[in-house]
Design a protein around this motif. Structure first.
Motif, PDB file in Angstrom:
ATOM      1  N   ALA A 126      51.880  37.033  22.805  1.00  0.00           N
ATOM      2  CA  ALA A 126      51.470  36.600  24.147  1.00  0.00           C
ATOM      3  C   ALA A 126      50.878  37.762  24.940  1.00  0.00           C
ATOM      4  N   SER A 127      51.485  38.940  24.813  1.00  0.00           N
ATOM      5  CA  SER A 127      50.962  40.098  25.544  1.00  0.00           C
ATOM      6  C   SER A 127      49.591  40.502  25.001  1.00  0.00           C
ATOM      7  N   MET A 128      49.419  40.464  23.677  1.00  0.00           N
ATOM      8  CA  MET A 128      48.120  40.778  23.085  1.00  0.00           C
ATOM      9  C   MET A 128      47.070  39.749  23.494  1.00  0.00           C
ATOM     10  N   MET A 129      47.489  38.498  23.589  1.00  0.00           N
ATOM     11  CA  MET A 129      46.583  37.438  24.014  1.00  0.00           C
ATOM     12  C   MET A 129      46.132  37.689  25.456  1.00  0.00           C
ATOM     13  N   GLY A 130      47.061  38.140  26.281  1.00  0.00           N
ATOM     14  CA  GLY A 130      46.715  38.442  27.661  1.00  0.00           C
ATOM     15  C   GLY A 130      45.723  39.585  27.762  1.00  0.00           C
ATOM     16  N   VAL A 131      45.956  40.648  26.993  1.00  0.00           N
ATOM     17  CA  VAL A 131      45.034  41.786  27.003  1.00  0.00           C
ATOM     18  C   VAL A 131      43.654  41.362  26.512  1.00  0.00           C
ATOM     19  N   ALA A 132      43.612  40.585  25.429  1.00  0.00           N
ATOM     20  CA  ALA A 132      42.326  40.121  24.903  1.00  0.00           C
ATOM     21  C   ALA A 132      41.576  39.291  25.945  1.00  0.00           C
ATOM     22  N   THR A 133      42.310  38.423  26.649  1.00  0.00           N
ATOM     23  CA  THR A 133      41.680  37.604  27.685  1.00  0.00           C
ATOM     24  C   THR A 133      41.107  38.473  28.792  1.00  0.00           C
ATOM     25  N   GLY A 134      41.820  39.554  29.115  1.00  0.00           N
ATOM     26  CA  GLY A 134      41.399  40.417  30.212  1.00  0.00           C
ATOM     27  C   GLY A 134      40.226  41.322  29.885  1.00  0.00           C
ATOM     28  N   VAL A 135      40.141  41.796  28.637  1.00  0.00           N
ATOM     29  CA  VAL A 135      39.161  42.849  28.341  1.00  0.00           C
ATOM     30  C   VAL A 135      37.902  42.364  27.617  1.00  0.00           C
ATOM     31  N   PHE A 136      37.961  41.239  26.931  1.00  0.00           N
ATOM     32  CA  PHE A 136      36.825  40.871  26.085  1.00  0.00           C
ATOM     33  C   PHE A 136      35.583  40.492  26.884  1.00  0.00           C
ATOM     34  N   GLY A 137      35.753  39.970  28.086  1.00  0.00           N
ATOM     35  CA  GLY A 137      34.578  39.670  28.897  1.00  0.00           C
ATOM     36  C   GLY A 137      33.780  40.927  29.195  1.00  0.00           C
ATOM     37  N   GLY A 138      34.483  42.005  29.577  1.00  0.00           N
ATOM     38  CA  GLY A 138      33.810  43.271  29.851  1.00  0.00           C
ATOM     39  C   GLY A 138      33.199  43.885  28.603  1.00  0.00           C
ATOM     40  N   ILE A 139      33.896  43.731  27.461  1.00  0.00           N
ATOM     41  CA  ILE A 139      33.359  44.260  26.206  1.00  0.00           C
ATOM     42  C   ILE A 139      32.049  43.571  25.851  1.00  0.00           C
ATOM     43  N   ILE A 140      32.031  42.248  25.922  1.00  0.00           N
ATOM     44  CA  ILE A 140      30.820  41.496  25.591  1.00  0.00           C
ATOM     45  C   ILE A 140      29.694  41.838  26.563  1.00  0.00           C
ATOM     46  N   ARG A 141      30.030  41.973  27.851  1.00  0.00           N
ATOM     47  CA  ARG A 141      29.028  42.361  28.857  1.00  0.00           C
ATOM     48  C   ARG A 141      28.371  43.680  28.494  1.00  0.00           C
ATOM     49  N   ASP A 142      29.188  44.681  28.158  1.00  0.00           N
ATOM     50  CA  ASP A 142      28.649  46.005  27.857  1.00  0.00           C
ATOM     51  C   ASP A 142      27.826  46.001  26.576  1.00  0.00           C
ATOM     52  N   VAL A 143      28.271  45.247  25.566  1.00  0.00           N
ATOM     53  CA  VAL A 143      27.520  45.178  24.315  1.00  0.00           C
ATOM     54  C   VAL A 143      26.151  44.550  24.546  1.00  0.00           C
ATOM     55  N   ILE A 144      26.103  43.438  25.307  1.00  0.00           N
ATOM     56  CA  ILE A 144      24.823  42.784  25.592  1.00  0.00           C
ATOM     57  C   ILE A 144      23.888  43.727  26.348  1.00  0.00           C
ATOM     58  N   CYS A 145      24.471  44.534  27.250  1.00  0.00           N
ATOM     59  CA  CYS A 145      23.672  45.469  28.051  1.00  0.00           C
ATOM     60  C   CYS A 145      23.432  46.793  27.329  1.00  0.00           C
TER      61      CYS A 145
END
Length: 206
Positions: A126-145
């Motif tokens: 559950a804690s890993m799921m929370g971290v993934a939910t929190g950080v993956f949006g920013g990761i995808i944003r930076d990769v696209i940019c």
């Protein structure tokens, strides 16, 4: 899931989606992307983490599909983004990006942890799921940019703040603290921790 918690999570996700969408708009502006690129970055930033969470939890339909007004609002926001960003050019800067990113990090991380608990996931998962939910949006944003993701290039605590906040929420849940207040307190903890560690230039050892 408790009705009050369901309402709290819905409100939190709406705020988090808007916060991440704004950070995506700001990043797209710095890269001088066109309207299509801006919408793509805003969508990926706002829904990337939640989509990863839904995939891992085998949850269908995805949150942004189930609530279509989310992408509609982002689409409208992107249509007026050039005018809005030009109007507020003096306040749209790295500080705004930091604050909106921290808000999204806290809200998404705790909502992701809560939804994982509701799906009967173990604490660590559950804690890993929370971290993934929190950080993956920013990761995808930076990769696209075409940027190295912030989580990898900035040694200031980022995912660490999310992880500690998620475990703080799990502790509050374990002692049967009021669920709504647990969500709000843990979310606030992540937000403050991220901003304070950034302000004080706290860095993790390499």
């Amino acid at each position: 899931m408790h009705p009050r918690l369901t309402l709290a999570l819905a409100i939190m996700e709406a705020i988090a989606i808007l916060s991440y969408a704004i950070s995506g708009l700001v990043e797209a502006r710095t890269k001088r992307l066109d309207g299509v690129g801006t919408f793509l970055v805003a969508m990926a930033t706002a829904f990337g983490g939640g989509t990863v969470r839904d995939i891992l939890l085998d949850r269908r339909p995805f949150s942004w599909v189930e609530h279509q007004w989310y992408p509609i609002v982002i689409f409208v926001l992107c249509c007026f983004a050039p005018l809005v960003l030009r109007t507020f050019d003096r306040v749209i800067n790295e500080r705004v990006l930091l604050v909106t990113d921290a808000i999204g990090l806290g809200l998404f991380s705790i909502s992701g942890t809560s939804r994982a608990l509701d799906a009967q996931m173990p604490w660590f998962v559950a804690s890993m799921m929370g971290v993934a939910t929190g950080v993956f949006g920013g990761i995808i944003r930076d990769v696209i940019c075409n940027e190295v993701p912030l989580i990898l290039r900035d040694s200031r605590p980022y995912a660490t703040c999310a992880l500690v906040g998620c475990w703080f929420y799990l502790l509050l849940d374990y002692i049967n603290f009021d669920t709504v207040y647990s969500v709000l307190i843990a979310t606030g903890f992540i937000l403050v921790a991220r901003l304070v560690t950034f302000k004080l230039d706290v860095r993790l050892p390499h």
